[in-house]
Structures are given as structure tokens and as C-alpha cells.
Design a protein around this motif. Structure first.
Motif, mmCIF file in Angstrom:
data_model
loop_
_atom_site.group_PDB
_atom_site.id
_atom_site.type_symbol
_atom_site.label_atom_id
_atom_site.label_comp_id
_atom_site.label_asym_id
_atom_site.label_seq_id
_atom_site.Cartn_x
_atom_site.Cartn_y
_atom_site.Cartn_z
ATOM 1 N N GLU A 258 18.903 9.657 22.670
ATOM 2 C CA GLU A 258 19.309 10.017 21.468
ATOM 3 C C GLU A 258 18.248 10.191 20.478
ATOM 4 O O GLU A 258 18.367 10.927 19.479
ATOM 5 C CB GLU A 258 20.121 9.030 20.947
ATOM 6 N N TRP A 259 17.178 9.473 20.821
ATOM 7 C CA TRP A 259 15.865 9.638 19.853
ATOM 8 C C TRP A 259 14.794 10.903 20.022
ATOM 9 O O TRP A 259 14.434 11.322 19.168
ATOM 10 C CB TRP A 259 14.918 8.556 19.821
ATOM 11 N N HIS A 260 15.212 11.515 21.308
ATOM 12 C CA HIS A 260 14.167 12.407 21.772
ATOM 13 C C HIS A 260 14.076 13.791 20.935
ATOM 14 O O HIS A 260 15.179 14.265 20.529
ATOM 15 C CB HIS A 260 14.668 12.656 23.207
ATOM 16 N N ALA A 261 13.006 14.322 20.601
ATOM 17 C CA ALA A 261 12.519 15.656 20.232
ATOM 18 C C ALA A 261 13.081 15.472 18.801
ATOM 19 O O ALA A 261 13.710 16.485 18.352
ATOM 20 C CB ALA A 261 13.196 16.544 21.017
ATOM 21 N N LYS A 262 13.109 14.277 17.966
ATOM 22 C CA LYS A 262 13.396 14.561 16.491
ATOM 23 C C LYS A 262 12.436 13.762 15.632
ATOM 24 O O LYS A 262 11.648 13.030 16.462
ATOM 25 C CB LYS A 262 14.878 13.604 16.361
ATOM 26 N N PRO A 263 12.104 13.814 14.521
ATOM 27 C CA PRO A 263 11.026 13.418 13.769
ATOM 28 C C PRO A 263 11.511 12.214 12.961
ATOM 29 O O PRO A 263 12.733 11.908 12.906
ATOM 30 C CB PRO A 263 10.957 14.682 12.774
ATOM 31 N N ALA A 264 10.757 11.500 12.649
ATOM 32 C CA ALA A 264 10.966 10.180 11.948
ATOM 33 C C ALA A 264 9.720 10.041 10.640
ATOM 34 O O ALA A 264 8.803 10.244 10.896
ATOM 35 C CB ALA A 264 10.957 9.049 12.742
ATOM 36 N N GLY A 265 10.435 9.398 9.407
ATOM 37 C CA GLY A 265 9.262 9.319 8.382
ATOM 38 C C GLY A 265 9.667 7.885 8.133
ATOM 39 O O GLY A 265 10.445 7.109 8.509
ATOM 40 N N PHE A 266 8.593 7.302 7.289
ATOM 41 C CA PHE A 266 8.589 5.733 7.159
ATOM 42 C C PHE A 266 8.432 5.600 5.598
ATOM 43 O O PHE A 266 7.632 6.029 4.986
ATOM 44 C CB PHE A 266 7.644 5.033 7.948
ATOM 45 N N VAL A 267 9.362 4.480 5.173
ATOM 46 C CA VAL A 267 9.266 3.740 3.941
ATOM 47 C C VAL A 267 8.901 2.448 4.314
ATOM 48 O O VAL A 267 10.118 1.792 4.819
ATOM 49 C CB VAL A 267 10.756 4.099 3.220
ATOM 50 N N SER A 268 7.988 1.833 4.014
ATOM 51 C CA SER A 268 7.691 0.368 4.251
ATOM 52 C C SER A 268 7.336 -0.498 3.150
ATOM 53 O O SER A 268 7.210 0.075 1.885
ATOM 54 C CB SER A 268 6.409 0.326 5.217
ATOM 55 N N TYR A 269 7.699 -1.866 3.202
ATOM 56 C CA TYR A 269 7.470 -2.664 2.183
ATOM 57 C C TYR A 269 6.854 -3.920 2.687
ATOM 58 O O TYR A 269 6.910 -4.200 3.827
ATOM 59 C CB TYR A 269 8.688 -2.838 1.162
ATOM 60 N N GLY A 270 6.052 -4.584 1.752
ATOM 61 C CA GLY A 270 5.405 -5.993 2.269
ATOM 62 C C GLY A 270 4.331 -6.228 1.017
ATOM 63 O O GLY A 270 4.585 -5.675 -0.002
ATOM 64 N N TYR A 271 3.686 -7.242 1.479
ATOM 65 C CA TYR A 271 2.672 -7.776 0.532
ATOM 66 C C TYR A 271 1.348 -7.175 0.853
ATOM 67 O O TYR A 271 0.826 -7.204 1.773
ATOM 68 C CB TYR A 271 2.769 -9.312 0.622
ATOM 69 N N ARG A 272 0.662 -6.685 -0.256
ATOM 70 C CA ARG A 272 -0.485 -6.098 -0.326
ATOM 71 C C ARG A 272 -0.763 -4.710 0.793
ATOM 72 O O ARG A 272 -1.104 -3.794 0.177
ATOM 73 C CB ARG A 272 -1.662 -6.918 -0.005
ATOM 74 N N SER A 273 -0.351 -5.032 1.899
ATOM 75 C CA SER A 273 -0.585 -3.906 2.875
ATOM 76 C C SER A 273 0.529 -2.788 2.658
ATOM 77 O O SER A 273 0.607 -1.687 3.319
ATOM 78 C CB SER A 273 -0.514 -4.330 4.180
ATOM 79 N N GLU A 274 1.639 -3.223 1.775
ATOM 80 C CA GLU A 274 2.895 -2.353 1.756
ATOM 81 C C GLU A 274 3.660 -1.888 2.995
ATOM 82 O O GLU A 274 4.230 -1.002 3.167
ATOM 83 C CB GLU A 274 2.259 -0.980 1.102
ATOM 84 N N GLY A 275 3.464 -2.831 4.002
ATOM 85 C CA GLY A 275 4.094 -2.535 5.178
ATOM 86 C C GLY A 275 3.398 -1.639 6.091
ATOM 87 O O GLY A 275 4.293 -1.238 7.263
ATOM 88 N N PHE A 276 2.190 -1.070 5.933
ATOM 89 C CA PHE A 276 1.470 -0.162 6.667
ATOM 90 C C PHE A 276 1.582 -0.843 8.249
ATOM 91 O O PHE A 276 1.319 0.086 9.063
ATOM 92 C CB PHE A 276 0.273 0.429 6.075
ATOM 93 N N HIS A 277 1.251 -2.092 8.440
ATOM 94 C CA HIS A 277 0.863 -2.610 9.800
ATOM 95 C C HIS A 277 2.464 -2.294 10.666
ATOM 96 O O HIS A 277 2.265 -1.861 11.739
ATOM 97 C CB HIS A 277 0.433 -4.141 9.799
ATOM 98 N N ALA A 278 3.238 -2.519 9.827
ATOM 99 C CA ALA A 278 4.782 -2.486 10.580
ATOM 100 C C ALA A 278 4.726 -0.803 10.801
ATOM 101 O O ALA A 278 5.313 -0.492 12.051
ATOM 102 C CB ALA A 278 5.760 -2.738 9.494
ATOM 103 N N VAL A 279 4.356 -0.034 10.266
ATOM 104 C CA VAL A 279 4.557 1.621 10.591
ATOM 105 C C VAL A 279 3.763 1.966 11.760
ATOM 106 O O VAL A 279 3.952 2.558 12.496
ATOM 107 C CB VAL A 279 4.291 2.277 9.129
ATOM 108 N N GLU A 280 2.413 1.243 11.624
ATOM 109 C CA GLU A 280 1.486 1.751 12.847
ATOM 110 C C GLU A 280 2.189 1.112 14.149
ATOM 111 O O GLU A 280 2.086 1.894 15.049
ATOM 112 C CB GLU A 280 0.031 0.986 12.630
ATOM 113 N N GLN A 281 2.740 -0.081 14.098
ATOM 114 C CA GLN A 281 3.401 -0.574 15.291
ATOM 115 C C GLN A 281 4.664 0.509 15.682
ATOM 116 O O GLN A 281 5.009 0.791 16.743
ATOM 117 C CB GLN A 281 3.880 -1.947 15.059
ATOM 118 N N LEU A 282 5.481 0.749 14.695
ATOM 119 C CA LEU A 282 6.727 1.640 14.747
ATOM 120 C C LEU A 282 6.023 3.176 15.629
ATOM 121 O O LEU A 282 6.884 3.696 16.266
ATOM 122 C CB LEU A 282 7.253 1.861 13.577
ATOM 123 N N ARG A 283 4.923 3.607 15.117
ATOM 124 C CA ARG A 283 4.461 4.787 15.412
ATOM 125 C C ARG A 283 4.574 4.942 16.892
ATOM 126 O O ARG A 283 4.667 5.651 17.700
ATOM 127 C CB ARG A 283 3.259 5.461 14.796
#
Length: 182
Positions: free
Chosen positions: A98-123
Motif C-alpha cells: 500500500e506504501w509503494h511508489a508514493k511520496p511522503a513528507g515529514f513534519v517533526s517536533y522535539g527538543y532542540r533538534s526539531e525531531g530531525f533525528h526521527a525523520v532521518e530514521q523514517l527516511r
């Protein structure tokens, strides 16, 4: 042109979370666009089993059906211990094709890093699922003393939706012409 169906997936299910407010803000930004029809998928609204089931439950089928119906995704994620919530990983793993060949964007939140570590894991996870992730995203620093709806965040969200809608349209056309091979 028919608007693209973009699922806004709110990934945290913790009590006291802020992700639901952030996710609904993202959906409001999307609603102002003519090319996007946002559909909010708040994982807290699903009665998922505590352990991965041998057979999909009705709630798992409901979620994966909504993933299948989407042309693209915006994943709203917290950052917990430099990664994303277990609730989000569980939901992601319920679907596959169901995920295949579709795009995803990210909105992340956290402390200081703004959740960017989570996004890199999700990528990394979404690459395995054949999802095209867009470069531009939105980050929220929960320590900052500023409202969510700032001009800077709105511009970032618009840029993310511009990229997301381009990819969603291109990939939707490609899937219609030729089934995706994984």
C-alpha cells in the motif's frame, strides 16, 4: 485536475502529546490548496492490537485501506530518544504494498533538534517500502517560545506540499500507466 488525496498521519499516541495539534495545523495548511485533499489519520483513533497479529484485524485493515487510498503522505512525528514513536513503526509495518511508489513528507517536533533525528530514521524505513521522501519538511522546536503558525513554518509547509503534490501527481500517473514492480 482532481485533488490529490494526502494522508496526514499523526504518529504519536502518548497522553498529553502535541502531535495532534501539529497534525491538524498541517491539515489546515493543506486545506487551503486546490491540489490537495487532506485526510487525517490519527493513530490514537485506531484500536490496534498490542502485538502484531497473525491475521489483520478490522482496525489494521481500515488503516491499510486508507494508506492504499492515499496518493501521498505527510507523517507528523515526535522524536523520542533520537527516533520516532513505536506506535508509528507498528502502523507503518501493518502495510507494505500500500506504501509503494508514493511520496511522503515529514513534519517533526522535539527538543532542540526539531525531531530531525526521527525523520532521518523514517527516511530509511520508507526507502525500504519504496516510498519517495521529499527533501523539504517542517520542524518544531518544543523549547522555543513561539506559536506553531509562524510565517517561516507556513512557508516550509507550502514548499513541502509543492514537492509532495508534484511527486504524488507524477507517481499516480506512472502507477496508472504501469504497475509498480517491487
Amino acid at each position: 485536475m482532481e485533488p490529490l488525496r494526502i494522508a496526514v498521519i499523526i504518529g504519536s499516541t502518548r497522553e498529553g502529546r502535541v502531535g495532534d495539534g501539529i497534525g491538524r495545523w498541517v491539515a489546515r495548511v493543506a486545506e487551503r490548496r486546490d491540489d490537495v485533499e487532506p485526510v487525517v489519520l490519527d493513530l490514537a483513533d485506531y484500536d490496534f492490537p498490542p502485538c502484531y497479529p497473525g491475521r489483520p484485524t478490522p482496525e489494521v485493515r481500515r488503516f491499510t485501506g486508507q494508506v492504499a487510498d492515499a496518493d501521498g503522505f505527510v507523517v507528523v512525528t515526535a522524536e523520542y530518544n533520537r527516533s520516532f514513536p513505536a506506535s508509528l513503526k507498528q502502523a507503518i509495518d501493518y502495510a507494505y504494498d500500500e506504501w509503494h511508489a508514493k511520496p511522503a513528507g515529514f513534519v517533526s517536533y522535539g527538543y532542540r533538534s526539531e525531531g530531525f533525528h526521527a525523520v532521518e530514521q523514517l527516511r530509511t524505513v520508507f526507502t525500504e517500502l519504496h516510498v519517495m521522501t521529499v527533501r523539504t519538511g517542517v520542524g518544531v522546536n518544543l523549547l522555543a517560545d513561539e506559536p506553531l503558525d509562524t510565517e517561516r513554518r507556513r512557508r516550509a509547509a507550502e514548499a513541502m506540499f509543492d514537492q509532495l503534490s508534484w511527486w504524488a501527481s507524477a507517481l499516480k500517473d506512472a502507477r496508472a500507466r504501469r504497475p509498480y514492480v517491487s
